[in-house]
Write an enzyme that holds these catalytic residues in place. Structure first.
Site, PDB file in Angstrom:
ATOM      1  N   GLU A  32      13.631  -9.402  -6.245  1.00 26.96           N
ATOM      2  CA  GLU A  32      14.316  -8.165  -6.666  1.00 26.96           C
ATOM      3  C   GLU A  32      15.829  -8.307  -6.491  1.00 26.96           C
ATOM      4  O   GLU A  32      16.476  -7.509  -5.800  1.00 26.96           O
ATOM      5  CB  GLU A  32      13.767  -6.941  -5.898  1.00 26.96           C
ATOM      6  CG  GLU A  32      12.317  -6.667  -6.239  1.00 26.96           C
ATOM      7  CD  GLU A  32      11.775  -5.307  -5.793  1.00 26.96           C
ATOM      8  OE1 GLU A  32      12.485  -4.555  -5.105  1.00 26.96           O
ATOM      9  OE2 GLU A  32      10.619  -5.000  -6.154  1.00 26.96           O
TER      10      GLU A  32
ATOM     11  N   GLU B 242       4.337  -8.332  -7.510  1.00 26.76           N
ATOM     12  CA  GLU B 242       4.167  -7.104  -6.722  1.00 26.76           C
ATOM     13  C   GLU B 242       3.619  -6.021  -7.633  1.00 26.76           C
ATOM     14  O   GLU B 242       4.224  -5.702  -8.659  1.00 26.76           O
ATOM     15  CB  GLU B 242       5.497  -6.637  -6.105  1.00 26.76           C
ATOM     16  CG  GLU B 242       5.946  -7.534  -4.963  1.00 26.76           C
ATOM     17  CD  GLU B 242       7.175  -7.004  -4.235  1.00 26.76           C
ATOM     18  OE1 GLU B 242       7.356  -5.771  -4.165  1.00 26.76           O
ATOM     19  OE2 GLU B 242       7.947  -7.842  -3.752  1.00 26.76           O
TER      20      GLU B 242
HETATM   21  O1  AHR Z   1       6.227  -4.275  -1.259  1.00 25.42           O
HETATM   22  C1  AHR Z   1       7.231  -3.513  -0.686  1.00 25.42           C
HETATM   23  C2  AHR Z   1       8.591  -3.778  -1.291  1.00 25.42           C
HETATM   24  O2  AHR Z   1       8.621  -3.365  -2.612  1.00 25.42           O
HETATM   25  C3  AHR Z   1       9.029  -5.222  -1.379  1.00 25.42           C
HETATM   26  O3  AHR Z   1       9.583  -5.683  -0.196  1.00 25.42           O
HETATM   27  C4  AHR Z   1      10.067  -5.177  -2.448  1.00 25.42           C
HETATM   28  O4  AHR Z   1      10.165  -6.398  -3.138  1.00 25.42           O
HETATM   29  C5  AHR Z   1       9.629  -4.036  -3.337  1.00 25.42           C
HETATM   30  O5  AHR Z   1      10.642  -3.172  -3.612  1.00 25.42           O
END
Ligand code: AHR
Length: 491
Positions: free
Chosen positions: A173, A295
């Site tokens: 991210e 994710e």
């Molecule tokens: O999964 C929780 C968080 O969500 C992670 O650390 C991040 O990459 C995303 O914003």
């Protein structure tokens, strides 16, 4: 009656097993307490990894595990996590609750966990606050089998042979917690950092660029335009919640409206994949660059009374239904989606397992993943089925979603009912194949708000599903808000 024809001869490519991947971050009680309790813990463990959790996770045959973050990855300095535990430096986990991180779980412990689970490691490197040298050295430390100061340091720390490492992410991210970069800037950084991901092992490292979140198509456009030949994969993050980022909604207390909004939000994963894929296709029609959804999952408000930085939520049949809907979307896009990692494995967000001291519960999402594992590496089959659909927040949501695959003469068929108010009679016609037996499991709940607690750990669990088979057709009832998986053995 919902009718679906499964065309056994019409194969639509392999469902990569990596779509069933997991993610474990140094966040809340995922690593510490959830997975790792240390060698001296009263909780039974092997080399610090708690046996109950590892044994349960082994059942899922997890293909790949992403670590150490998440946002934590761009704050993580791997050298802090090697060597004697007592001399490892402490740090503050600024992303997640400002708690002290003692670095007792580091590189060696991560590979130990992967070995115990029988899973492939996927490491996210630090671009946001780490140097190129730090990243290149880490790769050499982990994967070089020859004589070098870094490889010898690994040996001194107890690991003679290099580890096998295929998957490596260049940051996380980087448009947000990983550095708040513009895509043009990250793109240049990516080009530089990836140069130093050297291949010391037999298998080349699969380089994953930090891709977009949600619907940030500009990010994808820039990455694909600038560096498509330098990356093997590009990540995508998308989370599901009925509300907005400020008030996401409760994980257990929800009304019908919340339920349907959550379904609709989950379906937007398809919009994101379609649109990012269209951009990728325009630069990479041969589909050399994979989409890595590293994710995804439900993200609700934390359980009242818990640390807001620990992202601890409960898990109901709603989570399981969302998981099947989403996995079906990944199946359908198997030409681009090579890997996906649900967030996160234990005690965080849409977890497989929740722990409290020495106790552990398996969530409905755990059961769903266990039920669906027959799809891993199966050949996706054409399913001729048009579900009735409803509109919610401008999104069309299928009432029933069905996906089928075949592997080694066994067909796996999964079906989910997203309606709260109507059971569905399903009839599957198996075309161009005969079958000799069918077994089936159903995940449903008498009340959609039920969840597995430490007092009642088996409130939501799979049961055998009755099916009737006749003349090449299989029929069964799919209750409201439920998910079923059929295992059909072909003759
Ligand atoms: O999964 C929780 C968080 O969500 C992670 O650390 C991040 O990459 C995303 O914003």
């Amino acid at each position: 009656m919902e009718k679906a024809i499964i065309n056994a001869k019409r194969k639509k490519g392999k469902i990569s097993r990596y779509i069933y991947g997991q993610f474990a971050e140094h966040l809340g009680r995922c690593i510490y307490e959830g997975l790792y309790v240390g060698e001296d813990s009263e909780i039974p463990n092997i080399n610090g990894m708690r046996c109950d959790v590892v044994n349960a996770l082994k059942e899922l045959e997890i293909p790949v595990l992403r670590w150490p973050g998440g946002c934590f990855a761009d704050d993580y300095h791997w050298r802090d996590g090697i060597g004697p535990k007592e001399s490892r430096p402490y740090m503050v986990n600024t992303n997640w609750g400002g708690v002290v991180e003692n670095n007792h779980f580091g590189t060696h412990e991560f590979f130990e966990l992967c070995e115990q689970l029988g899973t492939e490691p996927y490491i996210a490197g630090n671009v946001g606050s780490g140097t190129v040298q730090e990243m290149r050295d880490w790769i050499e430390y982990m994967t070089f089998g020859g004589d070098s100061p870094l490889a010898n340091e690994r040996r001194k720390n107890g690991r003679e042979e290099p580890w096998k490492l295929k998957w490596f992410g260049v940051g996380n991210e980087n448009w947000g917690c990983g550095g708040n970069m513009r895509p043009e800037y990250y793109s240049d950084l990516y080009r530089r950092y990836q140069t130093f991901i050297r291949n010391y092992g037999d298998e080349p490292i699969f380089k994953i660029a930090g891709g977009p979140g949600d619907f940030n198509y500009h990010w994808t456009e820039v990455l694909m335009r600038e560096q498509k030949n330098l990356m093997d994969g590009m990540s995508l993050h998308y989370y599901t919640f009925p509300g907005d980022w400020n008030e996401k909604g409760d994980s257990v207390v929800f009304d019908d409206d919340d339920w349907y909004r959550t379904m609709a939000k989950a379906m937007k994963m398809e919009t994101a994949i379609k649109n990012h894929t269209a951009i990728m296709d325009s630069y990479d029609p041969e589909k050399k660059v994979s989409l890595i959804v590293d994710e995804w999952g439900t993200w609700f408000d934390v359980l009242p009374g818990t640390n807001p930085g620990f992202l601890y939520q409960q898990n109901t049949i709603r989570d399981a239904v969302i998981a099947m809907l989403t996995l079906h979307i990944f199946h359908a896009h198997n030409d681009r989606v090579l890997m996906a990692n649900i967030a996160q494995m234990v005690n965080v967000l849409q977890a497989m397992i929740l722990t409290e001291g020495e106790k552990m519960v398996l969530t409905p999402t755990y059961h769903l993943f266990r039920m669906m594992k027959g799809h891993m590496d199966g050949e996706l089959l054409d399913v001729d089925h048009t579900s009735a659909a409803y509109d919610c927040i401008g999104v069309s949501v299928p009432e029933v979603s069905i996906s089928a695959s075949e592997k080694d003469g066994v067909m796996t068929v999964s079906a989910v009912n997203t309606r709260l108010d109507s059971d569905k009679d399903i009839e599957l016609e198996i075309r161009d194949a005969d079958f000799k037996s069918v077994s089936a499991e159903l995940l449903a709940s008498s009340d959609v708000h039920n969840c597995n607690t430490f007092d009642e750990p088996e409130k939501v669990k799979p049961a055998l599903l009755h099916t009737a088979a006749e003349n090449g057709k299989i029929s069964f009832k799919l209750p409201a808000a439920s998910a079923a998986v059929l295992t059909v053995t072909l003759s």
